[in-house]
Design a protein around this motif. Structure first.
Motif, PDB file in Angstrom:
ATOM      1  N   VAL A 152       0.834  -1.199   0.000  1.00  0.00           N
ATOM      2  CA  VAL A 152       0.000   0.000   0.000  1.00  0.00           C
ATOM      3  C   VAL A 152       0.873   1.255   0.000  1.00  0.00           C
ATOM      4  CG1 VAL A 152      -1.690   1.334   1.317  1.00  0.00           C
ATOM      5  CG2 VAL A 152      -1.959  -1.141   1.085  1.00  0.00           C
ATOM      6  N   VAL A 194       2.226   1.980  -3.450  1.00  0.00           N
ATOM      7  CA  VAL A 194       1.235   2.597  -4.336  1.00  0.00           C
ATOM      8  C   VAL A 194       1.036   4.066  -3.979  1.00  0.00           C
ATOM      9  CG1 VAL A 194      -1.186   2.552  -5.063  1.00  0.00           C
ATOM     10  CG2 VAL A 194       0.072   0.409  -4.786  1.00  0.00           C
ATOM     11  N   ILE A 244      -6.639   0.849 -11.916  1.00  0.00           N
ATOM     12  CA  ILE A 244      -6.385  -0.140 -10.874  1.00  0.00           C
ATOM     13  C   ILE A 244      -5.371  -1.184 -11.332  1.00  0.00           C
ATOM     14  CG2 ILE A 244      -8.281  -1.638 -11.546  1.00  0.00           C
ATOM     15  CD1 ILE A 244      -7.166  -0.805  -7.939  1.00  0.00           C
ATOM     16  N   MET A 246      -1.936   0.303 -10.733  1.00  0.00           N
ATOM     17  CA  MET A 246      -1.677   0.337  -9.296  1.00  0.00           C
ATOM     18  C   MET A 246      -1.312  -1.050  -8.778  1.00  0.00           C
ATOM     19  SD  MET A 246      -4.725   2.798  -7.846  1.00  0.00           S
ATOM     20  CE  MET A 246      -5.308   4.198  -8.783  1.00  0.00           C
ATOM     21  N   PHE A 263      -5.641  -1.948   0.609  1.00  0.00           N
ATOM     22  CA  PHE A 263      -5.738  -0.486   0.562  1.00  0.00           C
ATOM     23  C   PHE A 263      -6.911  -0.005   1.415  1.00  0.00           C
ATOM     24  CE2 PHE A 263      -5.792   3.759  -1.051  1.00  0.00           C
ATOM     25  CZ  PHE A 263      -4.547   3.972  -1.625  1.00  0.00           C
ATOM     26  N   SER A 318     -11.152   3.129  -1.199  1.00  0.00           N
ATOM     27  CA  SER A 318     -10.582   2.365  -2.305  1.00  0.00           C
ATOM     28  C   SER A 318      -9.420   3.123  -2.937  1.00  0.00           C
ATOM     29  CB  SER A 318     -11.657   2.112  -3.366  1.00  0.00           C
ATOM     30  OG  SER A 318     -11.983   3.323  -4.029  1.00  0.00           O
ATOM     31  N   PRO A 319      -8.554   2.442  -3.685  1.00  0.00           N
ATOM     32  CA  PRO A 319      -7.454   3.147  -4.354  1.00  0.00           C
ATOM     33  C   PRO A 319      -7.935   4.252  -5.284  1.00  0.00           C
ATOM     34  CG  PRO A 319      -7.077   0.776  -4.416  1.00  0.00           C
ATOM     35  CD  PRO A 319      -8.467   0.977  -3.881  1.00  0.00           C
ATOM     36  N   TRP A 356      -9.249   7.169  -3.200  1.00  0.00           N
ATOM     37  CA  TRP A 356      -8.108   7.850  -2.572  1.00  0.00           C
ATOM     38  C   TRP A 356      -7.439   8.771  -3.586  1.00  0.00           C
ATOM     39  CZ3 TRP A 356      -2.950   8.600  -3.233  1.00  0.00           C
ATOM     40  CH2 TRP A 356      -2.192   9.002  -2.137  1.00  0.00           C
TER      41      TRP A 356
END
Length: 288
Positions: free
Chosen positions: A186, A189, A203, A206, A221, A228-229, A232
């Motif tokens: 995490v 990323v 995604i 990532m 994450f 969520s990525p 974020w």
């Protein structure tokens, strides 16, 4: 000259509750310096205020002057007593407030820079965010806040000297702390997203950075950041957009491009959902 200078100070200083905040007034993209101080200020929490858990695109350093507060990182709470330094990566789940019944006073700065994520990980500040007996940092914090208040043309040079002094003192204090054996996926990323918010991330990209499957990345994450990525990344872009709309003269399309939006309409729609107003209205309100 005097009127213009006074306007600049007023335009970038706000008082919110018990907090006096000074904002940086220049575009970080054109700065030649390694560290960018976005804001700093002084806070007095009488113990009856709310919990602070706002999300930013920076690391936030809090130096306690008196009283006691608590810092929550993930599911762990740590006391922050007088002369303690708390270092928070505000892109992750965190919160802080005065211990009930205590008057907690502190100074703070919010900053970013290419090396800060590595520094944060190597000194294990994610697991141990509070450093004791750091009263000697106060002159550096006050110097940075005074530079933000003055908006002097050489403020970035002076602030970078003071940030470097803070980092050196923290490093000396925590040099014996065992570092994390590796950077977790995490964090990898987050570091890459922060470095290049303008990239057309998805995604899949990532997950490649994390070395995980998309579903594994999503679960880990979510556990670390409570979002969520993709959400974020959108929030980080909106925080960056707020800053650029305040301190730069670029048009909305150019700001959108720098925040990863090829389509200005899409950018304006997301910005209005985030801030409750259009980019143009936000800029007018922020400046006047």
């Amino acid at each position: 000259m005097t009127l213009a200078f006074s306007w600049t100070i007023l335009a970038f200083m706000k008082v919110i509750g018990g907090t006096q905040i000074y904002f940086h007034s220049s575009d970080p993209a054109v700065s030649p310096w390694p560290y960018q101080v976005a804001a700093g200020g002084r806070t007095h929490d009488p113990g009856s205020g709310g919990i602070v858990d706002r999300k930013y695109h920076q690391h936030t350093l809090i130096l306690t002057l008196s009283g006691e507060g608590w810092i929550r990182v993930g599911d762990r709470e740590v006391a922050a007593e007088e002369a303690c330094l708390a270092w928070l990566d505000t892109s992750r789940t965190y919160a802080h407030r005065a211990t009930p019944g205590n008057h907690w006073s502190y100074v703070w700065i919010a900053l970013s820079g290419a090396t800060l994520d590595n520094f944060f990980m190597q000194l294990n500040l994610r697991a141990e965010p509070v450093v004791d007996e750091m009263a000697d940092l106060l002159p550096d914090f006050e110097g940075i806040i005074q530079q933000l208040a003055s908006q002097h043309p050489l403020m970035d040079a002076h602030m970078n000297t003071q940030v470097a002094a803070i980092l050196a003192k923290v490093f000396t204090k925590r040099a014996g702390t065992p570092p994390l054996n590796e950077v977790d996926p995490v964090s990898k990323v987050i570091q890459q997203l922060r470095k290049d918010l303008s990239r057309n991330w998805d995604i899949t990209a990532m997950a490649v950075v994390a070395g995980l499957s998309q579903s594994q990345l999503f679960r880990r994450f979510q556990a670390a950041t409570e979002t969520s990525p993709v959400s974020w990344l959108r929030r980080e872009r909106m925080v960056q957009a707020e800053h650029l709309l305040t301190v730069s003269s670029e048009n909305v399309s150019a700001v959108a491009q720098r925040c990863g939006y090829a389509d200005p309409f899409h950018f304006s729609r997301d910005f209005k959902r985030h801030c409750g107003r259009s980019p143009t209205a936000f800029r007018e309100n922020a400046r006047f």
